[in-house]
Enzyme design. Structure first.
Site, PDB file in Angstrom:
ATOM      1  N   ASP A 231      40.349 -26.071 -38.025  1.00 37.80           N
ATOM      2  CA  ASP A 231      40.619 -27.390 -37.444  1.00 37.80           C
ATOM      3  C   ASP A 231      40.317 -27.346 -35.946  1.00 37.80           C
ATOM      4  O   ASP A 231      41.208 -27.190 -35.116  1.00 37.80           O
ATOM      5  CB  ASP A 231      42.089 -27.749 -37.688  1.00 37.80           C
TER       6      ASP A 231
ATOM      7  N   GLU B 242      44.040 -27.302 -42.668  1.00 40.15           N
ATOM      8  CA  GLU B 242      43.291 -28.510 -42.995  1.00 40.15           C
ATOM      9  C   GLU B 242      42.689 -28.469 -44.393  1.00 40.15           C
ATOM     10  O   GLU B 242      42.518 -29.501 -45.030  1.00 40.15           O
ATOM     11  CB  GLU B 242      42.187 -28.732 -41.965  1.00 40.15           C
TER      12      GLU B 242
ATOM     13  N   LYS C 162      39.090 -23.844 -43.730  1.00 43.75           N
ATOM     14  CA  LYS C 162      38.481 -24.947 -42.996  1.00 43.75           C
ATOM     15  C   LYS C 162      39.187 -25.020 -41.642  1.00 43.75           C
ATOM     16  O   LYS C 162      40.303 -25.518 -41.536  1.00 43.75           O
ATOM     17  CB  LYS C 162      38.629 -26.274 -43.743  1.00 43.75           C
TER      18      LYS C 162
END
Length: 325
Positions: free
Chosen positions: A34, A165, A32
């Site tokens: 960021d 993240e 994920k």
């Protein structure tokens, strides 16, 4: 696959937040990132970048566009603009100053929506990613977003150890649903981050200039709900820059009904600026503990900023349709 006979749909597909990682052979798991979500439109010799709201970002990231312009076909790609720290980790806070310093800037690409006049959005995800990897030119500014098959818990632990993240879980045969928040893509956060709206600021104390802390809120129905104050995460330069943006928004109208700490020294502003903060946890009263300012966001209107509540995995995850290969 059908030929594209109209302007490509540039709205990104969105993921649903869930509360825990999982293993499943029918799913793939990606980092994920960021940063800022961006859709790229490329053709030989030219390329453009667009934000989640459709704003043209091309002039802000010309080197990324130059790298994408080396793609040998007309294509529409989905990815994330990120800035990397000294350990190679994506950091939203660093992205605020990218281009003004030596912070490495990348476009991390994870999906291919259109290619050579063809709409690929009905293709299974893994087939789209296979095509994407083949057309993506080699460049230090472009990164193909790799994935793990089936091993979501391993991917999540790796992200947590690296202080990333979190992870994005994607159904391996999922279609691309433009502009829709779907349960075929799930996000699992390893750290607590939240979009908030700035509704005020406190007067500075001691040697600090411009302001002391930001008063934060999220949308709750038709009203604004107090969500805490962020007094850390700023540099002298970011304090000055943010103060310049807040000053034109100063208002005599208090946007929230709740009484807040240090209200007598609070200056209210119109709820227009969206910020990203990290924090430790939510209190029972709906406030963030120890929020730290990461930066401003321009890819989402203030009216859409609500508290993000994770769905239990059992409710969020649809039945697996296919086994990834």
């Amino acid at each position: 696959m059908a030929a594209v006979t109209m302007k490509p749909d540039l709205r990104p597909m969105l993921a649903t937040l869930t509360n825990q990682p999982f293993d499943d052979p029918g799913w793939i798991f990606e980092t994920k990132w960021d940063g800022f979500r961006a859709i790229a439109v490329a053709e030989p010799g030219r390329a453009w970048l667009y934000s989640r709201r459709g704003h043209d970002l091309s002039a802000k990231y010309p080197t990324i566009c130059d790298a994408l312009a080396r793609i040998k076909h007309k294509a529409v790609l989905d990815g994330e603009l990120v800035a990397l720290d000294e350990h190679g980790r994506s950091r939203f806070q660093l992205l605020q100053n990218a281009g003004r310093n030596s912070v490495p800037l990348l476009y991390c690409v994870f999906d291919l929506l259109y290619l050579a006049g063809k709409d690929l959005r009905d293709w299974p995800l893994l087939k789209r990613k296979e095509a994407l990897e083949k057309i993506l030119p080699k460049s230090k500014l472009l990164l193909y977003s790799t994935h793990l098959v089936g091993e979501g818990i391993k991917a999540f632990k790796q992200a947590a150890r690296a202080a990333e993240e979190g992870v994005i879980a994607k159904l391996a045969d999922s279609k691309y649903h433009s502009g829709i928040r779907t349960r075929e893509w799930l996000k699992v956060k390893a750290s607590q981050e939240q979009e908030v709206v700035i509704v005020g600021f406190t007067k500075p104390r001691g040697q600090r200039r411009f302001f002391g802390s930001l008063v934060l809120a999220v949308r709750d129905g038709k009203a604004w709900k107090y969500a805490g104050r962020a007094g850390t995460g700023f540099t002298h330069a970011s304090l000055a820059e943010l103060y310049d943006k807040l000053t034109p928004l100063i208002s005599t109208v208090k946007p929230i009904t709740a009484k807040v700490p240090s209200e007598a020294s609070t200056v209210w502003v119109k709820p227009k600026l969206v910020a990203e903060v990290k924090f430790t946890e939510w209190t029972e009263g709906g406030e963030m503990r120890h929020p730290v300012f990461l930066g401003l966001r321009t890819d989402k209107p203030a009216s859409q900023v609500v508290r993000e509540r994770p769905k239990p995995l059992q409710a969020a995850k649809p039945k697996t349709k296919a086994r990834a290969k």
